[in-house]
Enzyme design. Structure first.
Site, PDB file in Angstrom:
ATOM      1  N   LYS A 218       0.856  -1.196   0.000  1.00 19.12           N
ATOM      2  CA  LYS A 218       0.000   0.000   0.000  1.00 19.12           C
ATOM      3  C   LYS A 218       0.881   1.229   0.000  1.00 19.12           C
ATOM      4  CE  LYS A 218      -3.819   2.312   0.316  1.00 19.12           C
ATOM      5  NZ  LYS A 218      -3.407   3.013  -0.921  1.00 19.12           N
TER       6      LYS A 218
ATOM      7  N   GLN B 282       7.288   4.020   3.707  1.00 19.27           N
ATOM      8  CA  GLN B 282       5.841   3.719   3.714  1.00 19.27           C
ATOM      9  C   GLN B 282       5.570   2.462   4.546  1.00 19.27           C
ATOM     10  OE1 GLN B 282       3.703   5.729   1.379  1.00 19.27           O
ATOM     11  NE2 GLN B 282       2.174   5.088   2.857  1.00 19.27           N
TER      12      GLN B 282
ATOM     13  N   LYS C 123       5.699   3.469   8.113  1.00 12.72           N
ATOM     14  CA  LYS C 123       4.549   4.340   8.391  1.00 12.72           C
ATOM     15  C   LYS C 123       3.260   3.520   8.502  1.00 12.72           C
ATOM     16  CE  LYS C 123       4.211   7.657   5.428  1.00 12.72           C
ATOM     17  NZ  LYS C 123       3.873   8.508   4.257  1.00 12.72           N
TER      18      LYS C 123
ATOM     19  N   LYS D 247       5.507   1.773  -3.116  1.00 11.28           N
ATOM     20  CA  LYS D 247       5.458   3.123  -3.714  1.00 11.28           C
ATOM     21  C   LYS D 247       5.812   2.987  -5.175  1.00 11.28           C
ATOM     22  CE  LYS D 247       4.943   7.382  -2.150  1.00 11.28           C
ATOM     23  NZ  LYS D 247       4.367   7.875  -0.903  1.00 11.28           N
TER      24      LYS D 247
ATOM     25  N   ASP E 167       0.291  10.737  -4.701  1.00 15.30           N
ATOM     26  CA  ASP E 167       1.465  11.353  -4.080  1.00 15.30           C
ATOM     27  C   ASP E 167       1.754  12.577  -4.956  1.00 15.30           C
ATOM     28  OD1 ASP E 167       3.645  10.670  -1.877  1.00 15.30           O
ATOM     29  OD2 ASP E 167       4.779  11.378  -3.584  1.00 15.30           O
TER      30      ASP E 167
ATOM     31  N   THR F 138      -4.065  13.883   4.818  1.00 15.18           N
ATOM     32  CA  THR F 138      -2.655  13.984   5.230  1.00 15.18           C
ATOM     33  C   THR F 138      -2.416  15.298   5.966  1.00 15.18           C
ATOM     34  OG1 THR F 138      -2.142  12.780   3.204  1.00 15.18           O
ATOM     35  CG2 THR F 138      -0.281  13.673   4.432  1.00 15.18           C
TER      36      THR F 138
ATOM     37  N   ASN G 125      -1.417  19.149  -2.263  1.00 13.46           N
ATOM     38  CA  ASN G 125      -2.424  18.469  -1.475  1.00 13.46           C
ATOM     39  C   ASN G 125      -2.135  18.514   0.034  1.00 13.46           C
ATOM     40  OD1 ASN G 125      -3.106  15.421  -0.303  1.00 13.46           O
ATOM     41  ND2 ASN G 125      -4.772  16.437  -1.366  1.00 13.46           N
TER      42      ASN G 125
ATOM     43  N   SER H  87      -6.813   6.280   3.585  1.00 18.95           N
ATOM     44  CA  SER H  87      -6.831   5.280   2.508  1.00 18.95           C
ATOM     45  C   SER H  87      -7.306   3.938   3.076  1.00 18.95           C
ATOM     46  CB  SER H  87      -5.433   5.110   1.905  1.00 18.95           C
ATOM     47  OG  SER H  87      -5.176   6.094   0.940  1.00 18.95           O
TER      48      SER H  87
HETATM   49  P1  NDP Z   1       1.476  17.747  -4.667  1.00 18.27           P
HETATM   50  O1  NDP Z   1       1.953  17.370  -6.012  1.00 18.27           O
HETATM   51  O2  NDP Z   1       0.011  17.927  -4.445  1.00 18.27           O
HETATM   52  O3  NDP Z   1       2.184  19.063  -4.155  1.00 18.27           O
HETATM   53  C1  NDP Z   1       3.564  19.210  -4.091  1.00 18.27           C
HETATM   54  C2  NDP Z   1       3.850  20.677  -3.800  1.00 18.27           C
HETATM   55  O4  NDP Z   1       5.204  20.847  -3.477  1.00 18.27           O
HETATM   56  C3  NDP Z   1       3.541  21.581  -4.985  1.00 18.27           C
HETATM   57  O5  NDP Z   1       2.991  22.772  -4.514  1.00 18.27           O
HETATM   58  C4  NDP Z   1       4.938  21.819  -5.575  1.00 18.27           C
HETATM   59  O6  NDP Z   1       5.064  23.025  -6.301  1.00 18.27           O
HETATM   60  C5  NDP Z   1       5.731  21.900  -4.302  1.00 18.27           C
HETATM   61  N1  NDP Z   1       7.171  21.724  -4.466  1.00 18.27           N
HETATM   62  C6  NDP Z   1       7.846  20.789  -5.144  1.00 18.27           C
HETATM   63  N2  NDP Z   1       9.156  20.934  -4.983  1.00 18.27           N
HETATM   64  C7  NDP Z   1       9.319  22.013  -4.165  1.00 18.27           C
HETATM   65  C8  NDP Z   1      10.430  22.691  -3.595  1.00 18.27           C
HETATM   66  N3  NDP Z   1      11.671  22.269  -3.840  1.00 18.27           N
HETATM   67  N4  NDP Z   1      10.197  23.748  -2.782  1.00 18.27           N
HETATM   68  C9  NDP Z   1       8.955  24.164  -2.508  1.00 18.27           C
HETATM   69  N5  NDP Z   1       7.853  23.573  -3.024  1.00 18.27           N
HETATM   70  C10 NDP Z   1       8.050  22.533  -3.837  1.00 18.27           C
HETATM   71  O7  NDP Z   1       2.053  16.618  -3.688  1.00 18.27           O
HETATM   72  P2  NDP Z   1       1.554  16.224  -2.224  1.00 18.27           P
HETATM   73  O8  NDP Z   1       1.108  17.425  -1.497  1.00 18.27           O
HETATM   74  O9  NDP Z   1       0.647  15.064  -2.357  1.00 18.27           O
HETATM   75  O10 NDP Z   1       2.906  15.671  -1.585  1.00 18.27           O
HETATM   76  C11 NDP Z   1       3.826  16.508  -0.906  1.00 18.27           C
HETATM   77  C12 NDP Z   1       4.710  15.658  -0.007  1.00 18.27           C
HETATM   78  O11 NDP Z   1       3.912  14.965   0.940  1.00 18.27           O
HETATM   79  C13 NDP Z   1       5.533  14.587  -0.702  1.00 18.27           C
HETATM   80  O12 NDP Z   1       6.747  14.410  -0.013  1.00 18.27           O
HETATM   81  C14 NDP Z   1       4.683  13.334  -0.539  1.00 18.27           C
HETATM   82  O13 NDP Z   1       5.452  12.160  -0.637  1.00 18.27           O
HETATM   83  C15 NDP Z   1       4.165  13.565   0.858  1.00 18.27           C
HETATM   84  N6  NDP Z   1       2.947  12.835   1.248  1.00 18.27           N
HETATM   85  C16 NDP Z   1       1.830  12.887   0.478  1.00 18.27           C
HETATM   86  C17 NDP Z   1       0.684  12.236   0.874  1.00 18.27           C
HETATM   87  C18 NDP Z   1      -0.593  12.304   0.119  1.00 18.27           C
HETATM   88  O14 NDP Z   1      -1.581  11.726   0.570  1.00 18.27           O
HETATM   89  N7  NDP Z   1      -0.674  13.001  -0.995  1.00 18.27           N
HETATM   90  C19 NDP Z   1       0.671  11.421   2.104  1.00 18.27           C
HETATM   91  C20 NDP Z   1       1.884  11.510   2.881  1.00 18.27           C
HETATM   92  C21 NDP Z   1       2.976  12.182   2.442  1.00 18.27           C
HETATM   93  P3  NDP Z   1       4.483  23.202  -7.781  1.00 18.27           P
HETATM   94  O15 NDP Z   1       3.003  23.303  -7.598  1.00 18.27           O
HETATM   95  O16 NDP Z   1       5.105  24.441  -8.265  1.00 18.27           O
HETATM   96  O17 NDP Z   1       4.902  21.976  -8.519  1.00 18.27           O
HETATM   97  O1  2IT Z   2       3.244   8.930   1.442  1.00 19.29           O
HETATM   98  C1  2IT Z   2       2.082   8.533   1.634  1.00 19.29           C
HETATM   99  O2  2IT Z   2       1.732   8.082   2.740  1.00 19.29           O
HETATM  100  C2  2IT Z   2       1.117   8.618   0.527  1.00 19.29           C
HETATM  101  N1  2IT Z   2       1.478   9.130  -0.524  1.00 19.29           N
HETATM  102  C3  2IT Z   2      -0.278   8.083   0.692  1.00 19.29           C
HETATM  103  C4  2IT Z   2      -0.323   6.598   0.557  1.00 19.29           C
HETATM  104  C5  2IT Z   2      -1.690   5.983   0.477  1.00 19.29           C
HETATM  105  O3  2IT Z   2      -1.735   4.799   0.117  1.00 19.29           O
HETATM  106  O4  2IT Z   2      -2.692   6.637   0.753  1.00 19.29           O
END
Ligand code: NDP
Ligand code: 2IT
Length: 447
Positions: free
Chosen positions: A91, A112, A115, A127, A167, A210, A242, A379
């Site tokens: 997952k 993951q 976690k 992943k 992600d 998240t 997100n 999830s």
């Molecule tokens: P998104 O694609 O929704 O958003 C990523 C954001 O980060 C965008 O705003 C992007 O900018 C920005 N970004 C990328 N690189 C940089 C940088 N170097 N400096 C500043 N901003 C930057 O991804 P998520 O929000 O889903 O994921 C973000 C993090 O959270 C990742 O590490 C992911 O693995 C982790 N995560 C996500 C989960 C989920 O459910 N989605 C769960 C747990 C962890 P731009 O819009 O300009 O591209």
């Molecule tokens: O990093 C993470 O925990 C995620 N991108 C979400 C994973 C999931 O299966 O919901």
């Protein structure tokens, strides 16, 4: 790291995977925690548990060919790292970003696994994703790519096998296309993806999970460890995707003030607090740069380099963008400005040296493996709802999410305390998860 067995395992991995910097970083971090307890667990060496937990069970790597809007054939690389099925089906999310490598997916899948173990739901860890860049692509191109990607990946998925989610670069739109195509080619409506739209079996609050979970975790840490709360705290959040957006939403609800947010090109600073609705409109709806915020609000400063955001004076910093975005130099700025806490929404956003510096200065550090577990938790709730043929209300999900995040905090806090490492949540998280995985492994024999 002092223990000989751990050192040998780490050296072997360095030799086996010399170019996988992020993967080595993520395992080194866990091995360092294990060093403290390894003497109490001779069975880890006896059954070679450490090496067996670090090494992914399976890595799938494949070619994705698709036709862009100009009728040019494009080629990308797809991956799925099925790291561990010790606790349940693989997952974890899918990331679409040009920067991804095998090493990045391996570190993400490994983290993951740890976690998911914390959630106490039966989920293994995985992943995957692709070096496909969604930026500037039409909706049609995104769909065409998702279908080409799923054509190959579908062979390795299944509700009892591997259940992906989103992600970076993969949100509800992409999950919709991936899920739709999966159904088409497998002729089954199984719950093989999470993060779906509610109309097609998704869970309420998955999108928010998240970020909300992160804010709940931060609140729990502040309550217990600093005798304070998010109320009236200044908060800076990197990213505006997100995780960042919904962390900001819950921080505001809990009384904090979000004064800066960023994207890959720069950051905005607004001393009275950012307007989240404007950020959602720019980033979620129009998919444009955060710089456009300036067109809607006065008294806002935009700075080209997102890294400079860490120089803003704040009480709490929430890195919610990507790995290694918060390095030693940036951490030093936070320390100089009296920051009390760093809570990781992203996966491995703080470098090893950055973490060491935070600890040295007694800054509360909430590691991502625990603090961002809210996404995979909901999830898990989505899988449970699909299996029950039922939908839970947002109130129910919100309450369960908060309770579970508080429980994760409590478990790792207590674990650290029991091992005389009080207040070291990094140690707590690694040991809590690793011990469970090790036990699960020994229980199942050599397989
Ligand atoms: P998104 O694609 O929704 O958003 C990523 C954001 O980060 C965008 O705003 C992007 O900018 C920005 N970004 C990328 N690189 C940089 C940088 N170097 N400096 C500043 N901003 C930057 O991804 P998520 O929000 O889903 O994921 C973000 C993090 O959270 C990742 O590490 C992911 O693995 C982790 N995560 C996500 C989960 C989920 O459910 N989605 C769960 C747990 C962890 P731009 O819009 O300009 O591209
Ligand atoms: O990093 C993470 O925990 C995620 N991108 C979400 C994973 C999931 O299966 O919901």
């Amino acid at each position: 790291m002092k223990n000989k067995y751990l050192t040998n395992v780490y050296e072997a991995f360095k030799e086996r995977y010399p170019n996988e910097e992020e993967y080595l970083q993520s395992i080194h971090e866990v091995l360092t925690s294990l060093d403290v307890i390894i003497h109490d667990h001779p069975e880890y060496e006896q059954f070679n548990v450490v090496e067996r937990i670090l090494e992914p069970e399976r890595i799938i790597s494949f070619k994705v060919t698709w036709l862009d809007d100009k009728n040019h054939v494009q080629v990308n690389r797809g991956y799925r790292v099925q790291h561990s099925s010790l606790i349940g089906a693989y997952k974890g999310g899918l990331r679409f970003h040009p920067s991804v490598t095998r090493s990045i997916f391996k570190f993400l899948a490994f983290e993951q696994t740890l976690k998911n173990t914390l959630t106490n739901l039966h989920m293994g860890g995985g992943k995957g994703g692709s070096d496909f860049d969604p930026k500037g692509k039409s909706d049609g191109e995104i769909m065409t790519f998702c279908q080409a990607f799923m054509r190959e990946l579908s062979q390795h998925l299944g509700e009892d096998v591997d259940v992906p989610a989103g992600d970076i670069g993969v949100g509800q739109r992409e999950i919709g296309y991936l899920h739709g195509y999966y159904k088409k080619i497998t002729n089954q409506v199984a719950s093989t993806m999470t993060g779906k739209h509610t109309l097609i079996g998704g869970s309420l609050l998955r999108k928010e999970a998240t970020g909300y979970g992160l804010a709940y975790f931060v609140e729990a840490c502040l309550n217990k460890m600093k005798d304070t709360s998010l109320k009236d705290k200044k908060v800076i959040i990197s990213g505006s995707g997100n995780v960042a957006i919904y962390a900001a939403e819950k921080v505001l609800e809990l009384g904090g003030r979000v004064i800066a947010m960023s994207d890959h090109s720069g950051y905005i600073y607004c001393k009275d607090g950012v307007n989240l609705e404007t950020i959602k409109a720019i980033k979620e709806v129009k998919r444009e740069g955060i710089k456009r915020y300036l067109e809607h609000h006065e008294n806002t400063k935009y700075t080209e380099d997102p890294k400079k955001m860490w120089e803003v004076e704040t009480d709490i910093a929430l890195p919610c963008a990507t790995q290694n975005e918060l390095d030693e130099t940036s951490v030093q700025h936070l320390i100089d400005h009296g920051t009390m806490m760093v809570g990781e929404g992203a996966n491995m956003p703080t470098t090893d040296k950055g973490i060491a510096l935070l600890k040295e200065h007694n800054i509360l550090y909430a590691p991502g493996k625990a603090a961002n577990a809210g996404g995979v938790l909901v999830s898990g709730f989505e899988i449970a709802q699909n299996a029950q043929f039922n939908t839970w209300s947002s109130q129910t999900i919100n309450d369960k999410l908060r309770d579970r995040m508080e429980a994760i905090f409590k478990n790792i806090y207590e674990t650290a305390k029991q091992h005389n490492q009080a207040n070291d949540l990094q140690f707590g998280v690694n040991i809590y998860s690793f011990k469970r995985l090790a036990k699960a492994m020994i229980e199942q024999g050599v397989v």
